[in-house]
Design a protein around this motif. Structure first.
Motif, PDB file in Angstrom:
ATOM      1  N   ALA A 115      10.625  24.489   1.793  1.00 31.90           N
ATOM      2  CA  ALA A 115       9.419  23.670   1.718  1.00 31.90           C
ATOM      3  C   ALA A 115       8.194  24.529   1.403  1.00 31.90           C
ATOM      4  O   ALA A 115       7.338  24.144   0.595  1.00 31.90           O
ATOM      5  N   GLN A 116       8.094  25.708   2.037  1.00 35.16           N
ATOM      6  CA  GLN A 116       6.996  26.624   1.725  1.00 35.16           C
ATOM      7  C   GLN A 116       7.072  27.100   0.281  1.00 35.16           C
ATOM      8  O   GLN A 116       6.062  27.173  -0.427  1.00 35.16           O
ATOM      9  N   LEU A 117       8.277  27.418  -0.150  1.00 37.79           N
ATOM     10  CA  LEU A 117       8.468  27.909  -1.506  1.00 37.79           C
ATOM     11  C   LEU A 117       8.064  26.852  -2.534  1.00 37.79           C
ATOM     12  O   LEU A 117       7.361  27.138  -3.511  1.00 37.79           O
ATOM     13  N   GLN A 118       8.463  25.638  -2.286  1.00 37.25           N
ATOM     14  CA  GLN A 118       8.104  24.555  -3.201  1.00 37.25           C
ATOM     15  C   GLN A 118       6.602  24.330  -3.214  1.00 37.25           C
ATOM     16  O   GLN A 118       6.004  24.079  -4.271  1.00 37.25           O
ATOM     17  N   GLY A 119       5.972  24.411  -2.043  1.00 38.64           N
ATOM     18  CA  GLY A 119       4.524  24.243  -1.970  1.00 38.64           C
ATOM     19  C   GLY A 119       3.774  25.273  -2.793  1.00 38.64           C
ATOM     20  O   GLY A 119       2.775  24.960  -3.447  1.00 38.64           O
ATOM     21  N   ILE A 120       4.254  26.519  -2.794  1.00 33.27           N
ATOM     22  CA  ILE A 120       3.623  27.570  -3.594  1.00 33.27           C
ATOM     23  C   ILE A 120       3.785  27.289  -5.082  1.00 33.27           C
ATOM     24  O   ILE A 120       2.852  27.440  -5.871  1.00 33.27           O
ATOM     25  N   PHE A 121       4.975  26.854  -5.473  1.00 30.43           N
ATOM     26  CA  PHE A 121       5.204  26.546  -6.884  1.00 30.43           C
ATOM     27  C   PHE A 121       4.342  25.374  -7.343  1.00 30.43           C
ATOM     28  O   PHE A 121       3.853  25.351  -8.478  1.00 30.43           O
ATOM     29  N   VAL A 122       4.145  24.373  -6.478  1.00 32.90           N
ATOM     30  CA  VAL A 122       3.323  23.224  -6.832  1.00 32.90           C
ATOM     31  C   VAL A 122       1.863  23.634  -6.993  1.00 32.90           C
ATOM     32  O   VAL A 122       1.151  23.144  -7.884  1.00 32.90           O
ATOM     33  N   PHE A 136       0.858  -1.190   0.000  1.00 33.45           N
ATOM     34  CA  PHE A 136       0.000   0.000   0.000  1.00 33.45           C
ATOM     35  C   PHE A 136       0.883   1.225   0.000  1.00 33.45           C
ATOM     36  O   PHE A 136       1.782   1.357   0.831  1.00 33.45           O
ATOM     37  N   GLN A 137       0.642   2.118  -0.938  1.00 36.55           N
ATOM     38  CA  GLN A 137       1.450   3.324  -1.043  1.00 36.55           C
ATOM     39  C   GLN A 137       0.546   4.515  -1.308  1.00 36.55           C
ATOM     40  O   GLN A 137      -0.264   4.507  -2.233  1.00 36.55           O
ATOM     41  N   GLN A 138       0.687   5.535  -0.459  1.00 39.64           N
ATOM     42  CA  GLN A 138      -0.076   6.768  -0.631  1.00 39.64           C
ATOM     43  C   GLN A 138       0.848   7.848  -1.162  1.00 39.64           C
ATOM     44  O   GLN A 138       1.889   8.143  -0.572  1.00 39.64           O
ATOM     45  N   HIS A 139       0.495   8.446  -2.272  1.00 35.74           N
ATOM     46  CA  HIS A 139       1.337   9.425  -2.928  1.00 35.74           C
ATOM     47  C   HIS A 139       1.084  10.819  -2.361  1.00 35.74           C
ATOM     48  O   HIS A 139       0.110  11.067  -1.630  1.00 35.74           O
ATOM     49  N   ASP A 140       1.987  11.726  -2.705  1.00 40.16           N
ATOM     50  CA  ASP A 140       1.886  13.084  -2.188  1.00 40.16           C
ATOM     51  C   ASP A 140       0.598  13.772  -2.620  1.00 40.16           C
ATOM     52  O   ASP A 140       0.088  14.645  -1.916  1.00 40.16           O
ATOM     53  N   ASN A 141       0.076  13.428  -3.776  1.00 35.94           N
ATOM     54  CA  ASN A 141      -1.144  14.070  -4.263  1.00 35.94           C
ATOM     55  C   ASN A 141      -2.416  13.436  -3.703  1.00 35.94           C
ATOM     56  O   ASN A 141      -3.527  13.802  -4.095  1.00 35.94           O
ATOM     57  N   GLY A 142      -2.246  12.479  -2.786  1.00 36.10           N
ATOM     58  CA  GLY A 142      -3.396  11.863  -2.140  1.00 36.10           C
ATOM     59  C   GLY A 142      -3.846  10.560  -2.764  1.00 36.10           C
ATOM     60  O   GLY A 142      -4.631   9.828  -2.157  1.00 36.10           O
ATOM     61  N   SER A 143      -3.400  10.244  -3.961  1.00 37.46           N
ATOM     62  CA  SER A 143      -3.796   8.989  -4.604  1.00 37.46           C
ATOM     63  C   SER A 143      -3.123   7.806  -3.921  1.00 37.46           C
ATOM     64  O   SER A 143      -2.081   7.950  -3.272  1.00 37.46           O
ATOM     65  N   LEU A 203      13.495  29.132 -11.400  1.00 33.85           N
ATOM     66  CA  LEU A 203      13.815  28.712 -12.764  1.00 33.85           C
ATOM     67  C   LEU A 203      13.635  27.209 -12.958  1.00 33.85           C
ATOM     68  O   LEU A 203      13.454  26.742 -14.082  1.00 33.85           O
ATOM     69  N   LYS A 204      13.689  26.455 -11.883  1.00 33.74           N
ATOM     70  CA  LYS A 204      13.457  25.021 -11.990  1.00 33.74           C
ATOM     71  C   LYS A 204      11.995  24.735 -12.319  1.00 33.74           C
ATOM     72  O   LYS A 204      11.682  23.855 -13.128  1.00 33.74           O
ATOM     73  N   PHE A 205      11.072  25.474 -11.702  1.00 37.34           N
ATOM     74  CA  PHE A 205       9.653  25.265 -11.948  1.00 37.34           C
ATOM     75  C   PHE A 205       9.165  26.015 -13.187  1.00 37.34           C
ATOM     76  O   PHE A 205       8.216  25.580 -13.837  1.00 37.34           O
ATOM     77  N   TYR A 206       9.805  27.143 -13.494  1.00 35.11           N
ATOM     78  CA  TYR A 206       9.420  27.923 -14.676  1.00 35.11           C
ATOM     79  C   TYR A 206      10.689  28.196 -15.484  1.00 35.11           C
ATOM     80  O   TYR A 206      11.252  29.295 -15.437  1.00 35.11           O
ATOM     81  N   PRO A 207      11.164  27.203 -16.219  1.00 31.06           N
ATOM     82  CA  PRO A 207      12.488  27.300 -16.861  1.00 31.06           C
ATOM     83  C   PRO A 207      12.608  28.363 -17.940  1.00 31.06           C
ATOM     84  O   PRO A 207      13.710  28.791 -18.255  1.00 31.06           O
ATOM     85  N   ASN A 208      11.506  28.845 -18.481  1.00 32.91           N
ATOM     86  CA  ASN A 208      11.589  29.813 -19.581  1.00 32.91           C
ATOM     87  C   ASN A 208      11.176  31.234 -19.177  1.00 32.91           C
ATOM     88  O   ASN A 208      11.134  32.115 -20.027  1.00 32.91           O
ATOM     89  N   GLU A 209      10.888  31.431 -17.925  1.00 35.78           N
ATOM     90  CA  GLU A 209      10.421  32.735 -17.459  1.00 35.78           C
ATOM     91  C   GLU A 209      11.573  33.546 -16.857  1.00 35.78           C
ATOM     92  O   GLU A 209      11.576  33.863 -15.666  1.00 35.78           O
TER      93      GLU A 209
END
Length: 450
Positions: free
Chosen positions: A425-432, A116-123, A396-402
């Motif tokens: 962690a907060q920064l990554q959460g906002i980008f996600v 049983f594996q629960q992923h970060d997106n809840g699935s 730039l990792k999340f928006y490589p062309n901006e």
């Protein structure tokens, strides 16, 4: 009367008839004498009348049974061979996994193993694998027939986890005994192949290490963005340690290395350790010092039996000890580990060698100086909240062309009071949350990063 009958004289017929009657009389006389003898010897004999005959008959049957049993055991030893695999042996799970996928097997009794594996997106991902259950099973392996007996003890129980002891016994012809090793090697290769490109997370289970959940995909080291040169510095030190074992042994220095990563929550300490393990092709053994029923002896045993090519991770070490005293926080007062027991496990007479230990803490000021000395902690590194360097790299990792948006965002961040902080962690959460909305991420970060 026919011509043939007329050839037999009448006197001869009479003689034959008399002889036949004489034989019948003699047979009757013999039967009568035998019956009388049986009556004299058995029925009228007090020994047999008291049950002695039955005793002799029973003894004869017992001897015959013992002879058959001994003969069968002798034939078994000469023709067959057994291989026992106890549940405490590492190859036990390998074999069950192997035989569960073996195509040519005859099994009527099955057991299910659920992952049983629960992923970060809840699935949730659930997989079922059917393996031979307790009972008898047959397989044909490389032309040889093998009997598999999986037995579960109803009396012996592993006190550490409450599960009954199990054994799997393989039986085949003595001439095919070399196939046992080939089979086990094949099972090991199957287990190893399934873990290729993945990191196995081990946790303590009684006195041994066991995999926790499914192996995780290796995390790329470049996916964890630390402040400038910090990651490279730690990686270089670890590689230098791994490549200089002879240098330690020649100088009589214990071959082990301890690292302490400290800083605020969400700064990427554990994520970096996971990525480092994947980069080095190592696994991770997580040990919770505040675990209930963990004792000094068990801690020492676990640290001396770490699986090969594994990093030992002690997370939030300050949660178990505040200076030299055990913490009184809820959930951390059931551990039997003492501070001196921890020190001896890290750097004592019985401590393990050829190990890499990482500790993490959010409050290094709570750690006693004894645990921070070289030999226990050899490399200390602060990992803080997101710096301007990290924010730019992550954007730039999340928006490589901006590139223009990134420049505008960075100009804003440079004007913000340096006392305002945001974790990676907060920064990554906002980008996600704003995967396809660059402007939305910027506006949200402005609300947090003031």
């Amino acid at each position: 009367m026919s011509g043939t009958d007329s050839l037999i004289p009448p006197s001869t017929e009479v003689e034959n008839s008399v002889a036949l009657k004489t034989d019948q009389v003699e047979n009757n006389t013999f039967s009568s004498k035998a019956s009388s003898l049986f009556d004299e010897v058995v029925k009228k004999n007090p020994f047999f009348a008291a049950g002695g005959g039955l005793m002799i008959l029973g003894s004869a049957l017992a001897l015959a049974r013992a002879g058959i049993k001994s003969g069968s055991a002798f034939a078994y030893r000469q023709l067959l061979i057994d291989l026992e695999i106890p549940s405490k042996d590492k190859s036990y799970l390998w074999f069950l996994q192997w035989v569960g996928k073996y195509p040519n097997r005859s099994s009527r009794q099955l057991s299910v193993e659920t992952s049983f594996q629960q992923h970060d997106n809840g699935s949730v991902t659930t997989n079922f694998q059917f393996v031979p259950g307790p009972g008898r099973h047959f397989i044909k392996y490389k032309g040889a027939y093998m009997l598999i007996r999986r037995e579960r003890s109803g009396k012996m129980v592993d006190m550490t986890n409450g599960s009954p002891f199990e054994t799997v016994t393989l039986t085949t012809l003595y001439r095919d005994r070399d196939l046992f090793k080939e089979l086990l090697m094949e099972a090991k290769e199957l287990a190893t192949k399934q873990n290729e490109g993945k990191t196995v997370i081990y946790t303590s289970w009684g006195p041994e290490w066991r995999p926790f959940g499914q192996p995780k995909s290796k995390r790329q080291l470049s996916s964890v963005i630390l402040d400038e040169s910090i990651g490279d510095k730690i990686l270089e030190d670890v590689k230098d340690f791994m490549g200089n074992g002879d240098w330690y042994f020649d100088r009589g220095i214990p071959y082990r290395r301890g690292y302490l990563l400290h800083g605020p929550p969400g700064s990427g300490k554990t994520s970096f350790i996971q990525a480092l393990a994947g980069h080095l092709d190592y696994n991770i053994c997580i040990l919770n010092l505040a675990e209930a029923n963990l004792t000094d002896d068990r801690l020492n045993h676990l640290m001396n039996h770490i699986p090969e090519r594994s990093i030992l991770l002690l997370e939030d070490v300050d949660a178990a000890f505040n200076k030299r005293e055990q913490t009184n926080d809820q959930g951390f007062n059931n551990s039997g580990v003492t501070f001196s027991g921890l020190l001896n496990a890290l750097d004592g007479v019985t401590s393990s060698e050829e190990t890499i230990t990482f500790m993490t803490t959010n409050h290094p000021e709570k750690l006693d100086a004894a645990i921070l000395r070289p030999g226990r902690i050899d490399f200390k590194q602060y990992i803080g909240n997101a710096t301007l360097y990290q924010m730019e790299k992550m954007f730039l990792k999340f928006y490589p062309n901006e590139f223009e948006k990134c420049q505008q965002f960075m100009e804003y961040c440079k004007t913000v009071d340096k006392k305002s902080h945001i974790s990676t962690a907060q920064l990554q959460g906002i980008f996600v949350m704003n995967k396809n909305d660059c402007d939305g991420s910027i506006e949200m970060i402005k609300q947090v990063y003031k």
